[in-house]
Scaffold this motif. Structure first.
Motif, PDB file in Angstrom:
ATOM      1  N   MET A  39       8.736 -70.340  58.715  1.00 26.14           N
ATOM      2  CA  MET A  39       7.390 -68.702  60.071  1.00 26.14           C
ATOM      3  C   MET A  39       8.855 -69.321  61.330  1.00 26.14           C
ATOM      4  O   MET A  39       9.124 -69.070  61.830  1.00 26.14           O
ATOM      5  CB  MET A  39       6.779 -69.130  60.409  1.00 26.14           C
ATOM      6  CG  MET A  39       6.293 -68.313  61.855  1.00 26.14           C
ATOM      7  SD  MET A  39       4.385 -67.964  61.737  1.00 26.14           S
ATOM      8  CE  MET A  39       4.122 -69.657  62.334  1.00 26.14           C
ATOM      9  N   ARG A  40       9.362 -70.636  61.595  1.00 23.66           N
ATOM     10  CA  ARG A  40       9.483 -71.241  62.265  1.00 23.66           C
ATOM     11  C   ARG A  40      10.897 -70.731  62.859  1.00 23.66           C
ATOM     12  O   ARG A  40      11.459 -70.269  64.173  1.00 23.66           O
ATOM     13  CB  ARG A  40       9.353 -72.563  62.311  1.00 23.66           C
ATOM     14  CG  ARG A  40       9.832 -73.901  63.319  1.00 23.66           C
ATOM     15  CD  ARG A  40      10.238 -75.196  63.330  1.00 23.66           C
ATOM     16  NE  ARG A  40      10.287 -75.508  64.560  1.00 23.66           N
ATOM     17  CZ  ARG A  40      10.117 -76.716  65.401  1.00 23.66           C
ATOM     18  NH1 ARG A  40       9.716 -77.800  64.193  1.00 23.66           N
ATOM     19  NH2 ARG A  40      10.824 -76.966  66.253  1.00 23.66           N
ATOM     20  N   THR A  41      11.816 -70.658  61.047  1.00 23.43           N
ATOM     21  CA  THR A  41      13.125 -70.268  61.648  1.00 23.43           C
ATOM     22  C   THR A  41      13.311 -68.862  62.052  1.00 23.43           C
ATOM     23  O   THR A  41      14.175 -68.043  62.922  1.00 23.43           O
ATOM     24  CB  THR A  41      14.095 -70.213  60.383  1.00 23.43           C
ATOM     25  OG1 THR A  41      13.791 -71.921  59.621  1.00 23.43           O
ATOM     26  CG2 THR A  41      15.340 -69.875  60.277  1.00 23.43           C
ATOM     27  N   LEU A  42      12.154 -68.176  61.713  1.00 25.62           N
ATOM     28  CA  LEU A  42      12.165 -66.462  61.678  1.00 25.62           C
ATOM     29  C   LEU A  42      11.770 -66.474  63.155  1.00 25.62           C
ATOM     30  O   LEU A  42      11.954 -65.892  64.148  1.00 25.62           O
ATOM     31  CB  LEU A  42      11.484 -65.986  61.368  1.00 25.62           C
ATOM     32  CG  LEU A  42      12.218 -65.465  59.946  1.00 25.62           C
ATOM     33  CD1 LEU A  42      11.229 -64.656  58.652  1.00 25.62           C
ATOM     34  CD2 LEU A  42      13.094 -64.441  59.602  1.00 25.62           C
ATOM     35  N   CYS A  43      10.581 -67.049  64.188  1.00 29.12           N
ATOM     36  CA  CYS A  43      10.383 -67.025  65.293  1.00 29.12           C
ATOM     37  C   CYS A  43      11.093 -67.932  65.959  1.00 29.12           C
ATOM     38  O   CYS A  43      10.950 -67.755  67.051  1.00 29.12           O
ATOM     39  CB  CYS A  43       9.202 -67.643  65.381  1.00 29.12           C
ATOM     40  SG  CYS A  43       7.353 -66.851  64.734  1.00 29.12           S
ATOM     41  N   ALA A  44      11.830 -68.685  66.185  1.00 23.00           N
ATOM     42  CA  ALA A  44      13.226 -69.431  66.628  1.00 23.00           C
ATOM     43  C   ALA A  44      13.840 -68.790  67.043  1.00 23.00           C
ATOM     44  O   ALA A  44      14.671 -68.575  67.904  1.00 23.00           O
ATOM     45  CB  ALA A  44      13.956 -70.621  66.557  1.00 23.00           C
ATOM     46  N   SER A  45      14.390 -67.412  65.965  1.00 27.22           N
ATOM     47  CA  SER A  45      15.764 -66.782  65.691  1.00 27.22           C
ATOM     48  C   SER A  45      15.743 -65.850  66.786  1.00 27.22           C
ATOM     49  O   SER A  45      16.397 -65.480  67.543  1.00 27.22           O
ATOM     50  CB  SER A  45      16.696 -66.642  64.842  1.00 27.22           C
ATOM     51  OG  SER A  45      16.257 -67.164  63.692  1.00 27.22           O
ATOM     52  N   THR A  46      14.003 -65.068  66.416  1.00 27.94           N
ATOM     53  CA  THR A  46      13.775 -64.310  67.499  1.00 27.94           C
ATOM     54  C   THR A  46      13.956 -65.093  69.303  1.00 27.94           C
ATOM     55  O   THR A  46      14.319 -64.410  70.604  1.00 27.94           O
ATOM     56  CB  THR A  46      12.431 -63.304  67.855  1.00 27.94           C
ATOM     57  OG1 THR A  46      13.310 -63.109  66.381  1.00 27.94           O
ATOM     58  CG2 THR A  46      11.587 -62.475  68.364  1.00 27.94           C
ATOM     59  N   LEU A  47      12.683 -65.905  69.444  1.00 30.77           N
ATOM     60  CA  LEU A  47      12.814 -66.665  71.039  1.00 30.77           C
ATOM     61  C   LEU A  47      15.118 -66.806  70.882  1.00 30.77           C
ATOM     62  O   LEU A  47      15.198 -66.337  72.364  1.00 30.77           O
ATOM     63  CB  LEU A  47      12.613 -67.929  70.632  1.00 30.77           C
ATOM     64  CG  LEU A  47      10.720 -67.189  70.404  1.00 30.77           C
ATOM     65  CD1 LEU A  47       9.948 -68.682  70.094  1.00 30.77           C
ATOM     66  CD2 LEU A  47      10.386 -66.020  71.572  1.00 30.77           C
TER      67      LEU A  47
END
Length: 118
Positions: A1-9
């Motif tokens: 989850m961290r990777t996907l959310c960080a990419s969005t941010l």
């Protein structure tokens, strides 16, 4: 989850920067105001990359999404871009959790199938 959310941010970080450039054309706003608000929002994007998996991290991300949509009152295009990033945030959280669950399940299966070396 961290990777996907960080990419969005990180994507939002750049969009906020470009929105700041557009907002500078508004004669009612000072350069200092535009870059103070944009800078704070950009910093929050980067800071949230590090705390997204901690308690309250997802909620803070949703607050940022709401603020991004509300910035459409200053830069009208941000209504659309904010909605797009809110949808990306939802997808990042939703599918990120599914990926994390699948990784945990695969790790548990791998740990139970390997014999202990004694």
């Amino acid at each position: 989850m961290r990777t996907l959310c960080a990419s969005t941010l990180i994507g939002e970080f750049f969009v906020i920067g470009f929105a700041g450039l557009v907002a500078m054309k508004d004669p009612d706003l000072t350069t200092a105001t535009v870059w103070t608000v944009s800078g704070i929002a950009m910093f929050l994007c980067l800071a949230l990359c590090g705390v997204v998996t901690r308690p309250g991290g997802i909620a803070l991300g949703w607050i940022l999404q709401g603020a991004l949509i509300a910035s459409g009152f200053v830069v009208p295009t941000m209504f659309f871009l904010g909605a797009v990033f809110a949808a990306l945030w939802w997808a990042s959280v939703h599918y990120g959790r599914k990926i994390d669950e699948a990784k945990a399940r695969f790790a548990a299966e791998a740990a139970s199938s390997t014999p202990d070396a004694a």
